[in-house]
Design a protein around this motif. Structure first.
Motif, short mmCIF file in Angstrom:
data_model
loop_
_atom_site.label_atom_id
_atom_site.label_comp_id
_atom_site.label_asym_id
_atom_site.label_seq_id
_atom_site.Cartn_x
_atom_site.Cartn_y
_atom_site.Cartn_z
N GLU A 206 1.04 -1.24 0.22
CA GLU A 206 -0.19 -0.16 0.64
C GLU A 206 0.64 1.21 -0.15
OE1 GLU A 206 -3.86 0.96 1.90
OE2 GLU A 206 -2.53 1.01 3.67
N ALA A 207 1.52 1.27 0.51
CA ALA A 207 3.20 2.27 0.69
C ALA A 207 3.61 2.84 -0.37
CB ALA A 207 3.42 2.23 2.28
N VAL A 208 4.33 1.60 -1.10
CA VAL A 208 4.31 1.58 -2.19
C VAL A 208 3.93 1.99 -3.58
CG1 VAL A 208 6.34 -0.10 -4.28
CG2 VAL A 208 6.83 0.02 -1.36
N TYR A 209 3.28 1.38 -3.29
CA TYR A 209 2.10 2.20 -4.91
C TYR A 209 1.26 2.96 -3.88
CZ TYR A 209 -2.68 2.22 -7.31
OH TYR A 209 -3.09 2.07 -8.81
N LEU A 210 0.92 4.17 -3.05
CA LEU A 210 0.48 5.17 -3.48
C LEU A 210 1.11 6.30 -3.53
CD1 LEU A 210 -2.12 5.01 -0.68
CD2 LEU A 210 -2.85 4.77 -2.75
N SER A 211 2.19 6.61 -2.45
CA SER A 211 3.63 7.46 -2.29
C SER A 211 4.42 7.44 -3.02
CB SER A 211 4.37 7.14 -0.93
OG SER A 211 3.30 6.10 -0.40
N THR A 212 4.65 9.02 -3.34
CA THR A 212 6.20 9.86 -4.14
C THR A 212 6.81 9.98 -3.02
OG1 THR A 212 5.50 11.91 -2.96
CG2 THR A 212 4.58 11.44 -4.91
N LYS A 213 6.68 9.66 -1.46
CA LYS A 213 7.64 9.64 -0.32
C LYS A 213 7.52 8.44 0.65
CE LYS A 213 10.59 13.64 0.99
NZ LYS A 213 10.07 15.12 1.31
N ILE A 214 8.55 7.41 1.27
CA ILE A 214 8.12 6.26 1.90
C ILE A 214 8.71 7.00 3.15
CG2 ILE A 214 7.75 4.03 2.53
CD1 ILE A 214 7.55 3.54 -1.04
N VAL A 215 7.86 7.20 4.61
CA VAL A 215 9.11 7.05 5.48
C VAL A 215 9.02 6.05 6.64
CG1 VAL A 215 9.12 9.25 8.09
CG2 VAL A 215 8.07 9.48 5.38
N VAL A 216 10.20 5.58 6.67
CA VAL A 216 9.88 4.40 7.36
C VAL A 216 10.68 4.49 8.83
CG1 VAL A 216 11.25 1.43 7.22
CG2 VAL A 216 11.18 2.51 5.36
N MET A 217 9.82 3.88 9.71
CA MET A 217 10.46 4.59 11.12
C MET A 217 10.32 3.08 11.66
SD MET A 217 7.18 7.37 12.01
CE MET A 217 7.77 8.30 13.27
N SER A 218 11.08 3.17 12.77
CA SER A 218 11.10 1.97 14.08
C SER A 218 11.45 2.65 15.00
CB SER A 218 12.44 1.03 13.76
OG SER A 218 13.41 1.99 14.62
N PRO A 219 10.30 1.28 16.40
CA PRO A 219 10.23 2.11 17.66
C PRO A 219 11.08 2.03 18.58
CG PRO A 219 9.61 -0.53 16.79
CD PRO A 219 10.63 0.23 15.62
N VAL A 253 12.24 -0.96 1.08
CA VAL A 253 11.26 -0.29 2.77
C VAL A 253 11.06 -1.96 4.07
CG1 VAL A 253 9.10 -0.21 3.23
CG2 VAL A 253 9.20 0.93 1.51
N ARG A 254 11.38 -2.77 3.29
CA ARG A 254 11.60 -4.18 4.11
C ARG A 254 13.04 -3.90 4.78
NH1 ARG A 254 10.13 -7.73 0.19
NH2 ARG A 254 7.79 -6.79 0.15
N GLU A 255 13.88 -3.65 3.51
CA GLU A 255 14.90 -3.31 3.94
C GLU A 255 15.45 -2.60 6.02
OE1 GLU A 255 18.50 -5.27 3.66
OE2 GLU A 255 17.03 -6.28 2.76
N GLY A 256 14.92 -1.01 5.23
CA GLY A 256 14.30 -0.35 6.60
C GLY A 256 13.93 -0.86 7.62
N LEU A 257 12.90 -1.64 7.19
CA LEU A 257 12.17 -2.03 8.49
C LEU A 257 13.02 -2.72 8.87
CD1 LEU A 257 8.34 -2.68 6.68
CD2 LEU A 257 9.07 -1.08 8.90
N ARG A 258 14.23 -3.79 8.87
CA ARG A 258 14.56 -4.61 9.45
C ARG A 258 16.73 -3.89 9.69
NH1 ARG A 258 15.13 -8.92 4.87
NH2 ARG A 258 13.94 -9.58 4.59
N ALA A 259 16.20 -2.91 9.33
CA ALA A 259 17.27 -2.72 9.75
C ALA A 259 17.38 -1.55 10.97
CB ALA A 259 18.30 -1.13 9.24
N GLY A 260 16.24 -1.39 11.26
CA GLY A 260 15.30 -0.65 12.63
C GLY A 260 15.43 -1.69 13.67
N HIS A 261 16.09 -2.97 13.81
CA HIS A 261 15.21 -3.99 14.94
C HIS A 261 14.24 -4.03 14.86
CE1 HIS A 261 19.37 -4.68 14.72
NE2 HIS A 261 19.71 -3.47 14.98
N ALA A 262 12.86 -3.29 14.15
CA ALA A 262 11.48 -3.91 13.84
C ALA A 262 11.11 -4.47 14.43
CB ALA A 262 10.97 -3.43 13.09
N TYR A 263 11.64 -6.33 14.26
CA TYR A 263 10.72 -7.14 14.41
C TYR A 263 11.68 -8.00 15.58
CZ TYR A 263 7.42 -5.74 10.69
OH TYR A 263 7.09 -5.09 10.36
N ASP A 264 12.24 -7.78 16.37
CA ASP A 264 13.52 -7.80 17.27
C ASP A 264 12.14 -8.45 18.09
OD1 ASP A 264 15.43 -7.40 16.70
OD2 ASP A 264 16.19 -5.88 18.01
#
Lengths: 264, 305
Positions: A206-219, A253-264
């Motif tokens: 959804e993010a990739v389909y819609l956006s001109t700019k994607i902001v990847v965040m992590s917690p 995007v997936r890489e970015g999510l992983r880099a944020g250790h989002a799913y630790d």
């Protein structure tokens, strides 16, 4: 910076911090967030729960107040921007009033903002057309499907002609087929109205389909790990999702999510 | 159809129990009368029977059973006696007559409606205050709760005396007592109703930069309607009780409460029971009326369940 590019900036956040005081001690919802959104951008915020994407949207809407840093909306503070009706907000649930018809629900912000009766009438008609709900104005919310209700809530946010549309997982509660359809419609609407849209989502496609700019965040703490300018053209049929560029962006995007250790 | 049978069965069972209860309740009085009239009763003499159990007497004098349902002043009147009394004092009497139950019911009803109006208005106002002001939330609610723990029967005479001393008489003191009972469910229900909109709906209004009054009229008040009607149904029944209780300590000459009191003074149990039934019928009609209004209103609002 030239004057012209200056006027293009709609949202500017500089080293934004937000800490909630909870019973379990302070929780840092946003840490050192820097972001610029330009006029006409379609910006998606993606990340796991607790990454602060919704909080950031709420800060823009002046529903939360930052504890550090600065943020401007149309060059004003979020509070001032709200007073100037700079944005419409779409929540995850449609939140239509059951005691009002669809048309009267859309009229709600117009009544509150003091538009004339004739103007209200005209705008309701216009936005109903914009979201493809002509003929449903006299129905009550429970007579509409979930997707239609969400379209009505988008119409409500569009009715008072704000330049910015803040959308907090608006299609999160809908099934995939309805979601695809609404994504397509939303892009069409964006192209037609030239609004600036900030869009929170859990879904990478959804993010990739819609956006001109994607902001990847992590917690923990909520922060931005990557900002991706999409190379995709503005014109996007649904099957663009099978193209190589699309898959490359999704991969990043997936890489970015992983880099944020989002799913630790 | 099925539910009709169920309802009728329950009514039938209750009537049977009632008739059965009349026998032991009234047997002593019946036997005394029968003995005076020359019948043979075992054991003889009212004094002998005083300490005997009612069921034993019934067993020994089964001839007297029918008479327990037709005494003039029974301890417990039979259903048909109450029904006849009700019929004679409503349909067969002119409404202007002092013995007409319709007349008495109207006196009580007027106090009930006035009290209900005052109580509902007060209840809504208090609820609005409680929802919008933390100070009121902390200060009013405890008193509202305390007010309901005082037995109304103890408080009613004081209210009437105090009001009388400042020259207020007639329907108003009764209405005040009635309002005292009915405001509470309205406060509780309306506070809950006015607080029923969730965070998201309040946030939505915040994004429109809506004022507090706008939030109240456009969101909180309509959202509270289902809660209000639930409270009103409790409130109107409580109002009726209040009006009747308000008639007891005043020595009122008219009203259902006055009928109850007069009936108990003169041992007219049939009159007491018919007044009680009149009150029950009145309460059922009032609650039913609120329900009809609720249905029409919610349907118009598009909120019908």
């Amino acid at each position: 910076m030239s004057n012209e590019s200056d006027s293009q900036v709609v949202v500017e956040a500089k080293s934004l911090d937000l800490t909630f005081q909870t019973n379990d001690g302070p929780v840092q919802a946003l840490k050192d967030v820097n972001l610029t959104i330009n006029k006409g951008d379609f910006v998606s915020f993606i990340g796991p729960s607790g990454c602060g994407k919704t909080t950031f949207l709420r800060v823009l809407a002046a529903l939360e107040h930052p504890t550090g840093g600065t943020v401007t909306v149309n060059g004003m503070s979020p509070d001032e921007a709200r007073r100037k009706r700079a944005y419409g907000y779409v929540f995850q649930a449609a939140g239509l009033y059951p005691w009002r018809t669809i048309a009267k629900n859309i009229r709600l912000p117009l009544e509150i903002m003091g538009f004339s009766k004739a103007e209200q009438e005209k705008r309701v008609k216009d936005v109903l057309q914009l979201v493809d709900l002509e003929g449903f104005g006299d129905k009550h919310p429970w007579q509409l499907s979930g997707g239609m209700q969400q379209r009505a809530s988008i119409a409500r946010a569009l009715a008072f002609d704000a330049d910015i549309l803040l959308m907090d997982e608006p299609f999160g509660a809908l099934d995939e087929i309805v979601r695809d359809h609404l994504n397509e419609q939303l892009l069409e609407l964006w192209a037609r109205t030239g609004k600036t849209i900030a869009f929170v989502t859990h879904s990478i496609p959804e993010a990739v389909y819609l956006s001109t700019k994607i902001v990847v965040m992590s917690p923990r703490p909520g922060r931005i790990t990557d900002v991706i300018e999409s190379p995709l053209p503005k014109e996007r049929p649904l099957d663009i999702r099978d193209s190589r560029e699309f898959l490359e962006v999704a991969h990043r995007v997936r890489e970015g999510l992983r880099a944020g250790h989002a799913y630790d | 159809m099925k539910s009709l049978i169920a309802v009728l069965t329950v009514v039938g069972v209750l009537v049977v129990i009632w008739y059965a209860a009349c026998v032991p309740m009234n047997i002593k009085g019946v036997l005394t009368e029968a003995e005076r009239a020359g019948a043979v009763v075992v054991p003889e003499g009212a004094r002998e029977r005083r300490n005997l159990g009612a069921f034993g007497l019934v067993a020994g004098n089964s001839f007297a059973i029918p008479a327990t349902w037709s005494q003039k002043r029974p301890r417990l009147p039979a259903p048909h006696q109450v029904a006849i009394e009700l019929w004679q004092t409503t349909v067969m009497k002119k409404i202007t007559s002092k013995r007409s139950l319709v007349h008495h019911a109207w006196i009580t009803l007027s106090a009930t409606l006035l009290g209900f109006g005052i109580g509902t208005g007060l209840g809504i106002l208090l609820a609005v205050g409680v929802v919008h002001s933390r100070v009121m939330d902390m200060s009013v609610m405890p008193w509202a709760i305390v007010s309901q723990t005082i037995p109304i029967i103890a408080l009613a005479p004081m209210i009437i005396v105090v009001l009388y001393s400042i020259g207020v008489q007639g329907v108003l003191p009764k209405a005040v007592i009635s309002a005292y009972l009915s405001f509470f469910p309205v406060v509780v229900g309306m506070v809950k109703g006015l607080r029923s909109p969730d965070m998201m709906q309040l946030d939505l209004l915040a994004t429109y930069h809506a004022s507090k009054p706008q939030g109240f009229w456009k969101l909180r008040l309509p959202a509270s309607m289902p809660y209000l009607f639930t409270s009103l149904k409790i409130g109107i029944a409580a109002s009726l009780v209040g009006a009747i209780v308000g008639e007891l300590p005043t020595g009122a000459v008219a009203g259902l409460g006055a009928r109850l009191l007069a009936g108990s003074y003169y041992g007219q149990t049939v009159q007491i029971w018919s007044a009680l039934f009149m009150a029950a019928i009145l309460a059922a009609c009032l609650v039913g009326l609120v329900e009809v209004i609720e249905r029409v209103t919610l349907k118009r609002m598009g909120m019908a369940a």
